[in-house]
Each structure stands twice: as C-alpha cells, then as structure tokens.
Design a protein around this motif. Structure first.
Motif, mmCIF file in Angstrom:
data_model
loop_
_atom_site.group_PDB
_atom_site.id
_atom_site.type_symbol
_atom_site.label_atom_id
_atom_site.label_comp_id
_atom_site.label_asym_id
_atom_site.label_seq_id
_atom_site.Cartn_x
_atom_site.Cartn_y
_atom_site.Cartn_z
ATOM 1 N N MET A 1 0.413 -1.658 -0.025
ATOM 2 C CA MET A 1 0.147 -0.336 0.090
ATOM 3 C C MET A 1 0.654 1.247 -0.076
ATOM 4 N N MET A 2 0.471 2.035 -1.034
ATOM 5 C CA MET A 2 0.935 3.253 -0.632
ATOM 6 C C MET A 2 0.093 4.568 0.304
ATOM 7 N N GLY A 3 0.499 4.363 1.558
ATOM 8 C CA GLY A 3 -1.013 4.966 2.159
ATOM 9 C C GLY A 3 -1.132 3.696 3.553
ATOM 10 N N HIS A 4 -1.651 4.814 4.660
ATOM 11 C CA HIS A 4 -2.362 3.445 5.030
ATOM 12 C C HIS A 4 -3.992 2.866 4.833
ATOM 13 N N PRO A 5 -3.297 1.912 5.087
ATOM 14 C CA PRO A 5 -4.840 1.171 3.952
ATOM 15 C C PRO A 5 -5.649 1.532 4.105
ATOM 16 N N LYS A 6 -6.397 2.050 4.655
ATOM 17 C CA LYS A 6 -7.542 2.250 5.886
ATOM 18 C C LYS A 6 -7.668 3.990 4.848
ATOM 19 N N SER A 7 -6.847 4.600 4.642
ATOM 20 C CA SER A 7 -6.948 6.209 3.829
ATOM 21 C C SER A 7 -7.654 6.010 2.524
ATOM 22 N N PRO A 8 -8.791 6.674 2.616
ATOM 23 C CA PRO A 8 -9.068 6.834 0.889
ATOM 24 C C PRO A 8 -7.909 7.041 0.136
ATOM 25 N N TYR A 9 -7.223 8.214 0.439
ATOM 26 C CA TYR A 9 -5.982 8.223 -0.347
ATOM 27 C C TYR A 9 -4.856 7.582 -0.657
ATOM 28 N N ALA A 10 -5.454 5.932 0.064
ATOM 29 C CA ALA A 10 -4.288 5.237 -0.323
ATOM 30 C C ALA A 10 -4.875 4.892 -1.458
ATOM 31 N N LYS A 11 -3.759 4.072 -2.244
ATOM 32 C CA LYS A 11 -3.759 3.074 -3.143
ATOM 33 C C LYS A 11 -2.766 2.340 -3.103
ATOM 34 N N GLU B 1 -2.963 -6.570 3.785
ATOM 35 C CA GLU B 1 -3.526 -5.830 3.373
ATOM 36 C C GLU B 1 -3.846 -5.185 2.250
ATOM 37 N N ALA B 2 -2.499 -5.118 1.930
ATOM 38 C CA ALA B 2 -2.675 -4.509 0.198
ATOM 39 C C ALA B 2 -3.448 -5.527 -0.586
ATOM 40 N N LEU B 3 -3.350 -7.084 -0.470
ATOM 41 C CA LEU B 3 -3.955 -7.958 -0.986
ATOM 42 C C LEU B 3 -4.938 -8.304 -0.878
ATOM 43 N N ASP B 4 -5.893 -7.439 0.800
ATOM 44 C CA ASP B 4 -7.331 -7.659 0.835
ATOM 45 C C ASP B 4 -8.034 -6.322 0.259
ATOM 46 N N ARG B 5 -7.492 -5.058 -0.065
ATOM 47 C CA ARG B 5 -7.736 -4.177 -0.711
ATOM 48 C C ARG B 5 -7.955 -4.704 -2.468
ATOM 49 N N LEU C 1 -6.967 21.222 3.049
ATOM 50 C CA LEU C 1 -5.190 20.631 2.446
ATOM 51 C C LEU C 1 -5.525 19.603 3.107
ATOM 52 N N TYR C 2 -5.124 18.249 3.105
ATOM 53 C CA TYR C 2 -4.953 17.524 3.950
ATOM 54 C C TYR C 2 -3.753 16.214 3.023
ATOM 55 N N ALA C 3 -2.973 16.016 4.117
ATOM 56 C CA ALA C 3 -1.294 15.351 3.583
ATOM 57 C C ALA C 3 -1.294 14.055 3.923
ATOM 58 N N ILE C 4 -1.171 12.982 3.674
ATOM 59 C CA ILE C 4 -0.639 11.990 3.841
ATOM 60 C C ILE C 4 0.722 11.554 3.312
ATOM 61 N N ASN C 5 1.715 10.797 3.943
ATOM 62 C CA ASN C 5 2.796 10.845 3.494
ATOM 63 C C ASN C 5 2.560 8.931 3.109
ATOM 64 N N PRO C 6 2.406 8.588 1.676
ATOM 65 C CA PRO C 6 2.257 7.415 1.297
ATOM 66 C C PRO C 6 3.495 6.936 1.691
#
Ligand code: OXD
Ligand code: MN
Length: 596
Positions: free
Chosen positions: A123-133, A157-161, A289-294
């Motif tokens: 995952m790039m980003g937290h698995p629960k984040s709407p902004y993650a990929k 978590e990436a596989l589940d997503r 504006l919200y930031a995440i670190n992926p």
C-alpha cells in the motif's frame, strides 16, 4: 477463475521465466529469510547482495554495495510514455508506449531465468485511508524486496484491498545484467504501470517511490483532483502545545530529511515527523488541504548525517524496533565491521574500505562513502514520528514551503501575496544541483516545486492544476519561498541551517496565527528583522540583511532565464503565471525584459 492480479503475475512470469515465484507477505520473519538469501545465495556483480554488519551500535545493520555505474537516479534513461509527446511535456523524456513496450519486452524476455521472482503487494498510504493506493511490484532482487518492506506497507492489507479487482498499480522490475546501455525506467501513466530494467538503485528500482508515488501519482492527481508532491510533512508543536502542520518541497539533497526530523534550536518548540520525501495532498471534507505520507520509511542520504546535523535520524538508525536497516554504498569501518560515511560523528576510523571496496584514508582525494550513499530505515524507528502518521485522514496543512539551493538572489524566507503568487514562486524555483541524480553537480537548474524529475506530465498543465486546486480550497495554506543556502562574499553559507531553521518556521507559524506583520517587497512578504527570533545566534546585522537583500539589477539575468524557462511550455503555460511574471518584472523595474 484467476483474479486480474494472478493473471498479471502469470503473464509477467511467462515473459521473464523465473525459476521460482515467491509472494511476499511483508513480515519480519520473511525479511530475515530474504536477507539470509541475499547473504548466501543471490549475487550482484559477483558480490553477495547483503553483508551483515556488527549491530552493537547500528542494530539490524546490513550493507549493500551496488554496481558502480548504478548509484543514482538516471534521469536520461527515465521515460514518460503517454500516447502523445505533448502530454509528457518538455520536462520529460518521452517514448511512444508501443515502442517502449517493444523495447522493454525484448529486455524482460527470459531475464529472470535462474532467479526468484518476488511478488510484492503493498500500500502507498495507510490501508484505511481514502487517499491510499494499492500496488504490486514484481522484482528479481532480494535487496529491492527487503527495501520495499521498509519503504511501504507491504502484505495482506494490500492483497485484501485489491481482492478480485483490477484496480492496482503495477510495477515490473528486473536488475537485468546492470549494463547501463540496457537500463530504462519506463512509465505508462495511463495504465498505472511502470517497467524498470537494469538498475537496483532506490529511485529507479523501488517503484512505489519516485516512479509511482510521484510520476504516475502526479498524473492520477491531475485526473482525480489532488496533488502528488516531492514534499516533507511535519508538525511543529509550539510552547503552548499547539501543533501546526506544514509541507515543504525541496529538491533532492537540499535538506528535506534534516528539516523533517529537525531538533529545534529554540526552546519549547518540538518537531513531529510525518514524512521526509513525498506528500499526497487532497482536499478534505472541510475544504482544507490534507496531507498523507504514502511511504513508510526513509531512504536518506548518509554523508553529512550526524548527531550535529540530524540527531533524530542517528537515533532512528540506532533504534532496533523494525528489521532491518540497510546501508547502501557507504564506506565500512573494517575493524568494527560498521557503516561509516564522511561527516559521521567521532574520530575517523583507522581501517576504512570505500564504497567500492578499496582501502581508503583521509589523505585521498576521493570520498570514502559515495556522495549519494543511502540508509534505508523504517519510519517507525523514528523517535519524532508524529502520532498522526497513521491517521488515514492525513493532517491539515497550514503552510507550504517551496525552496531550492540558491547562493544569491532569493531571500531566506518570503511569504507569497496569495495562492496564485505562491504557485508562481514555486514555478520559478531553481537549485544548484546535487548528487542524487546522475548529472553535473553545482549548476543551476530550474526545478519547479522540486518536481522537475518527477512530474509525470506536462509541467505547464501541472502549474494550471496547482492554480485550480487553490481555487477549490476553502482555506488555502499560505505559501512561502525558503532558501537556507545564501552565501557571503567568501562563498560561506550565511544561515546556520539545521536546528536553527526553526527560527524561520516560528515566523511562519506566527504569520499563520496572525501574530506578526511582514514587510512588502517586489518579490513577496519578508519578516521585519525584529520579528525574526535570532536570540543567541551570532550573525552580524549586515549579514542578516544580506539574507534578505534584493538587488533589482541582479535580477535581469534571472528574469530572462525564468522567461526562457516558462517559454518552453508554450500554450500549456497558464496566463495567470505570466501575469505574475510581468507584475514581478514591473516591480523590479525590468518590465522590458518580458516579451510575453
Ligand atoms: C530522493 C531523491 O532519493 O529525491 O529522495 O532523489
Ligand atoms: Mn526525493
């Protein structure tokens, strides 16, 4: 029935013909096994992939030596393959996607024979984040597999997503035979796909980082209404406990990592780290504006990192929490069997091997560690990691800092008049080059928003996208230009930098809080010197003034250079940026230089 992911992996296996296929789960137990394989079985350039170091002072430390021609990003071999050249823009090397695929298919054919194919779901980003990929990288190298565990959130978590969907970013990587003539990093933004061949270097081979989280993601951001940026993210806690979040763009090796982990020189201020290299900026439900670190790790430049320049990073490296910590192309202290680099604290060890494995001593005019040697370490080792790092919503950004390495012209700090002016400040940012990419060191190159090597589409459109995002924000962050690198007559840096940078950030926070004024100049708003907390710093007044000096006559060549730079984007260059350019030229009394 096979899922799209299984089908894709199967196709890649048919192309590359590995002896084995191994799906990584990202666990510590697995990383320990892969490191052992890298020590005992896999070789690069005839050398084991990993070498175990003494972990008395550097816990979980492993050394990796790359091929001597493979030590930095190779921008000239990096291509953005949109169907048309115009979309890639003059800022990118372009190749027609069909031609690129044909070329790369030949290279990838059978390239994993005798090797293991590692399949890395991450995952790039937290698995629960709407902004993650969700993403999957395939590689044939244990160093890359282990590095990706450190730099991303890898596993189930990436596989589940992904499940049975087709919605995942694909990356195919092989170190090939490391022949620089057969080295290409190809991006297919429309297909959310990267093909990288012939390099094991982080920026070329860890495909979640520059390739996806910046080049492909910047294009996704254009389509989906967000920004993928080459920025650190940090929270600054003031003496009353209030935390303000900022993001800052600086080109490679201009101190982003040091700033993100800064130990404040001003009492009462504390820095909370969220990221040191990449920020994904989205408009949140409240219009801010919200930031995440992926990412989930640091891939930092080792030389110059010390208790003096970055004490939190040294503590991060000395933390044994997350396995392992990798040192790539540093030197080795052979007596201690420990990593070593120029600028590290303490006496220079007696028995040093340089990054290429040759004996080294300080009288030699070579560097012991490669200037772009790196450590790779989990962000969870970092003592200043913010509690908000794993917040799926990200953090609200109050200020964006845009900087570069300029020995003259650009003031220490300057606030933009408004968002549009701030975007203009970012478009004309330039920097004297460093060693993170394979090009000449020390010449000025314009690097808008520090994104020149990383923007996956035409930068003229990218500037337009920034302007549009500003229009959609209810409370846009203030934008600042920063420059820690101004020099005096003797070529010495005037500003002490590092932990003292908090003084500049304090002024910024005071501005955000409406607690302090500013002085208007043609370039932007600068601090009244009385408002900049320089207590305890021993910089003579005339030097402080020099940090902010604006000499219109010095700007003639600069304006011409900016105009030339903007001109290459032709009709893609937003008129609003030209307006800002003309306004600046006029204020500097040089409006004649503007042809537009
Ligand atoms: C990096 C770079 O490695 O910008 O972060 O080159
Ligand atoms: Mn970077």
């Amino acid at each position: 029935m096979a899922t799209p992911l299984e089908k894709w992996v199967d196709e890649q296996a048919k192309l590359t013909t590995p002896d084995r296929i191994y799906w990584c789960n990202g666990s510590e137990e697995e990383a320990r096994r892969l490191v052992e394989i890298g020590i005992k079985e896999e070789k690069i350039n005839g050398l084991p992939v990993f070498q175990k170091l003494n972990d008395k002072h550097w816990p979980n430390a492993y050394f990796h030596r790359s091929h001597p021609t493979d030590v930095a990003r190779t921008e000239h071999l990096t291509f953005i393959c949109h169907p048309d050249k115009e979309t890639a823009g003059p800022n990118n090397n372009w190749m027609d996607p069909r031609e690129a695929k044909e070329k790369m298919t030949k290279l990838f054919s059978g390239c994993m024979k005798g090797r293991t194919m590692y399949v890395l779901p991450y995952m790039m980003g937290h698995p629960k984040s709407p902004y993650a990929k969700a993403c999957v990288q395939i590689t044939d190298n244990s160093y890359v597999a282990v590095s990706m565990r450190l730099m991303t959130r890898m596993g189930k978590e990436a596989l589940d997503r992904i499940g049975s969907s087709d919605d995942f970013v694909r990356g195919l990587h092989s170190i090939g035979d490391l022949n620089p003539d057969r080295r290409f990093i190809m991006h297919f933004p429309q297909e959310h796909l990267v093909w990288s061949f012939g390099s094991g270097y982080g920026g070329n081979a860890l495909l979640g980082k520059k390739c996806f989280a910046l080049r492909i993601a910047s294009y996704l951001g254009l389509k989906e209404g967000w920004l993928a940026e080459h920025m650190l993210i940090m929270g600054i806690e003031d003496p009353k406990g209030k935390i303000t979040y900022i993001a800052a763009a600086l080109p490679s090796a201009c101190g982003k990592t040091n700033l993100a982990l800064m130990q404040s020189a001003l009492p009462g201020y504390k820095i909370w780290t969220i990221g040191d290299d990449i920020a994904w900026l989205n408009i949140g439900p409240d219009g801010r504006l919200y930031a995440i670190n992926p990412e989930a790790g640091f891939f930092g430049v080792a030389p110059g990192t010390s208790l003096k320049t970055n004490p939190q990073m040294i503590k991060t490296l000395k933390n044994d929490k997350f396995f392992p910590t990798l040192y790539t192309n540093t030197a080795l202290d052979l007596d201690a069997n420990e990593p070593w680099w120029n600028g590290l604290d303490g006496a220079i060890p007696k028995n040093i091997e340089d990054w290429q494995g040759n004996p080294w001593n300080p009288s030699m005019d070579t560097k012991a560690a490669h200037p772009n040697s790196r450590f790779t370490v989990s962000i969870y080792n970092c003592p200043s990691l913010s509690n908000e790092f794993d917040n799926p919503a990200g953090v609200p950004i109050s200020a964006i800092l845009l900087g570069g390495r300029r020995s003259s012209l650009v003031p220490l700090v300057m606030e933009a008049f408004n968002w549009q002016h701030g975007v203009f400040l970012g478009t004309r940012t330039g920097s004297e080059t460093t060693a993170a990419a394979a090009h000449q060191v020390g010449v000025l190159r314009r690097d808008p928003m520090a994104m020149l090597p990383f923007c996956g589409y035409n930068m003229g459109d990218y500037f337009g996208h920034w302007l549009n995002i500003g229009k959609k924000l209810k409370q846009p962050p203030k934008i600042y230009s920063i420059n820690w690198f101004r020099t005096d007559e003797d070529g010495k840096f005037i500003w002490p930098g590092f932990g003292e940078n908090i003084r500049v950030i304090k002024w910024i926070i005071d501005r955000i809080g409406g607690k302090t004024g500013a002085k208007e100049t043609p370039l932007g708003l600068v601090p009244e010197l009385k408002d900049l907390d320089l207590s305890g710093l021993n910089i003579p007044q005339d030097k402080v003034k020099k940090l902010f000096a604006i000499d219109p006559s010095e700007w003639t060549a600069e304006l011409q250079d900016i105009e030339k730079y903007f001109g290459q984007f032709g009709s893609h260059m937003p008129e609003a940026i030209w307006q800002e350019y003309r306004a600046l030229a006029e204020k500097l009394g040089q409006s004649k230089s503007s042809k537009k």
